[in-house]
Motif scaffolding. Structure first.
Motif, short mmCIF file in Angstrom:
data_model
loop_
_atom_site.label_atom_id
_atom_site.label_comp_id
_atom_site.label_asym_id
_atom_site.label_seq_id
_atom_site.Cartn_x
_atom_site.Cartn_y
_atom_site.Cartn_z
N THR A 43 56.52 29.26 28.72
CA THR A 43 55.08 29.18 28.98
C THR A 43 54.87 29.37 30.47
O THR A 43 55.49 28.68 31.28
CB THR A 43 54.51 27.82 28.54
OG1 THR A 43 54.71 27.65 27.14
CG2 THR A 43 53.03 27.72 28.86
N VAL A 44 54.03 30.33 30.82
CA VAL A 44 53.81 30.65 32.22
C VAL A 44 52.33 30.49 32.55
O VAL A 44 51.46 30.62 31.68
CB VAL A 44 54.27 32.09 32.55
CG1 VAL A 44 55.76 32.24 32.28
CG2 VAL A 44 53.48 33.12 31.76
N ASN A 45 52.06 30.22 33.81
CA ASN A 45 50.69 30.08 34.30
C ASN A 45 50.41 31.12 35.38
O ASN A 45 51.16 31.22 36.35
CB ASN A 45 50.46 28.68 34.91
CG ASN A 45 50.37 27.60 33.86
OD1 ASN A 45 49.86 27.83 32.78
ND2 ASN A 45 50.88 26.42 34.18
N PHE A 46 49.34 31.87 35.20
CA PHE A 46 48.86 32.75 36.25
C PHE A 46 47.84 31.97 37.07
O PHE A 46 46.78 31.59 36.56
CB PHE A 46 48.25 34.02 35.67
CG PHE A 46 49.26 35.00 35.18
CD1 PHE A 46 49.80 35.96 36.02
CD2 PHE A 46 49.72 34.96 33.86
CE1 PHE A 46 50.76 36.86 35.58
CE2 PHE A 46 50.67 35.84 33.41
CZ PHE A 46 51.19 36.81 34.26
N LYS A 47 48.18 31.72 38.32
CA LYS A 47 47.31 30.93 39.20
C LYS A 47 46.44 31.88 40.02
O LYS A 47 46.96 32.75 40.72
CB LYS A 47 48.15 30.05 40.12
CG LYS A 47 47.33 29.16 41.04
CD LYS A 47 48.22 28.29 41.90
CE LYS A 47 47.42 27.41 42.83
NZ LYS A 47 48.31 26.58 43.69
N VAL A 48 45.12 31.71 39.91
CA VAL A 48 44.18 32.62 40.57
C VAL A 48 43.27 31.81 41.49
O VAL A 48 42.36 31.12 41.03
CB VAL A 48 43.34 33.38 39.53
CG1 VAL A 48 42.41 34.37 40.24
CG2 VAL A 48 44.24 34.11 38.55
N PRO A 49 43.49 31.88 42.81
CA PRO A 49 42.59 31.23 43.76
C PRO A 49 41.44 32.17 44.13
O PRO A 49 41.58 33.38 44.08
CB PRO A 49 43.49 30.96 44.96
CG PRO A 49 44.51 32.06 44.91
CD PRO A 49 44.69 32.42 43.46
N ASN A 50 40.30 31.60 44.47
CA ASN A 50 39.17 32.40 44.92
C ASN A 50 39.23 32.52 46.44
O ASN A 50 39.18 31.51 47.15
CB ASN A 50 37.85 31.75 44.49
CG ASN A 50 36.66 32.67 44.74
OD1 ASN A 50 36.83 33.85 44.97
ND2 ASN A 50 35.46 32.12 44.71
N GLU A 51 39.35 33.74 46.94
CA GLU A 51 39.51 33.96 48.38
C GLU A 51 38.20 34.32 49.08
O GLU A 51 38.21 34.63 50.27
CB GLU A 51 40.54 35.07 48.62
CG GLU A 51 41.94 34.73 48.17
CD GLU A 51 42.92 35.83 48.53
OE1 GLU A 51 42.67 36.99 48.18
OE2 GLU A 51 43.93 35.53 49.18
N ARG A 52 37.09 34.29 48.37
CA ARG A 52 35.81 34.68 48.97
C ARG A 52 34.90 33.46 49.14
O ARG A 52 34.92 32.55 48.31
CB ARG A 52 35.12 35.73 48.10
CG ARG A 52 35.92 37.01 47.91
CD ARG A 52 36.05 37.78 49.22
NE ARG A 52 36.87 38.97 49.05
CZ ARG A 52 38.17 39.04 49.28
NH1 ARG A 52 38.83 37.95 49.67
NH2 ARG A 52 38.83 40.17 49.13
N ASP A 53 34.12 33.47 50.20
CA ASP A 53 33.18 32.38 50.46
C ASP A 53 31.81 32.63 49.84
O ASP A 53 31.00 31.71 49.75
CB ASP A 53 33.01 32.16 51.97
CG ASP A 53 34.31 31.74 52.63
OD1 ASP A 53 35.12 31.06 51.96
OD2 ASP A 53 34.52 32.09 53.81
N ASP A 54 31.55 33.88 49.45
CA ASP A 54 30.21 34.23 48.98
C ASP A 54 30.22 34.87 47.59
O ASP A 54 29.25 35.50 47.18
CB ASP A 54 29.54 35.19 49.97
CG ASP A 54 30.38 36.43 50.24
OD1 ASP A 54 31.53 36.49 49.74
OD2 ASP A 54 29.90 37.35 50.94
#
Length: 243
Positions: A43-54
């Motif tokens: 079982t794997v997790n794709f981690k997606v951070p948000n890099e935008r402020d707007d």
């Protein structure tokens, strides 16, 4: 003064490390829950951070490697996201547990049906995948991250061996050795425990010997003191008789 300078220098160095590590940790990445062993399932997790402020992240597309196709891919539901699984015909059928597989998952797409990943947040997208290849050390997944204003960030660049990480690296899943090595690791752990037990026993024996030596020294000193006292008493008694 010297201690203060050292403390300031250490603080500056730590801040520099954090500043340098910050942007690198913001990439789209993939990590297993536990381990991803060759020839097994994970079982794997794709981690997606948000890099935008707007803007918010509203879509994630993950393409699967074609050189090592995976016959089994099952996504876990993520609240607030719709999931679409795309399959493609294989150039050569896969033999999985004696069964011929003619198609495999080529892409999984998550689309937000709400606000998506807002600025300052991240989301994880779990998948159950297998059977992992036995003749590879890693799997490279290319990902596209779409923001609410229409920008698409392409996490598709592969890091050259021994080279620097590119600006938009593709998520890489590292594969570990199979069960044989796992048994070997367990044996090593047991050997380590045995060695530790021997060291503990040796330490106990050493402590016992040290205690015995200390007791003997104390008794010796007491004997000397008693002997000196006896001699002094004898001298005094002799003088009294002479008087």
């Amino acid at each position: 003064m010297n201690i203060s300078r050292i403390a300031v220098a250490a603080g500056v160095a730590a801040s520099t490390v954090l500043l340098l590590a910050g942007p690198a940790s913001a990439h789209v990445s993939v990590q297993p829950q536990g381990e991803a062993a060759k020839g097994g399932y994970a079982t794997v997790n794709f981690k997606v951070p948000n890099e935008r402020d707007d803007a918010s992240t509203v879509k994630l597309e993950v393409s699967f490697p074609t050189d090592h196709p995976l016959a089994s891919v099952s996504p876990q539901p993520v609240p607030g996201w719709k999931i679409a699984v795309t399959k493609s015909k294989l150039a050569e059928p896969l033999d999985v547990h004696g069964k011929k597989i003619t198609e495999a998952v080529s892409k999984v797409t998550w689309t937000a049906d709400g606000d998506g990943i807002e600025p300052g947040y991240f989301e994880q997208f779990p998948l159950s995948v297998g059977q992992l290849p036995e003749d590879a050390d890693q799997l490279v997944f290319k990902a596209l991250q779409t923001y609410s204003e229409g920008e698409v960030v392409r996490w598709i660049e592969e890091t050259p061996e021994g080279g620097e990480e590119p600006e938009h690296p593709a998520p890489v899943l590292a594969l570990t050795a199979g069960s044989a090595d796992a048994h070997g690791a367990a044996a090593d752990d047991k050997s380590g425990e045995t060695a530790h037990a021997k060291e503990t026993t040796a330490s106990s024996d050493g402590a016992g010997s040290s205690t015995s030596d200390s007791t003997a020294r104390v008794l010796g000193v007491v004997g000397i003191v008693i002997g000196v006292a006896g001699v002094a008493f004898g001298v005094l008694a002799g003088r009294r008789r002479a008087a």
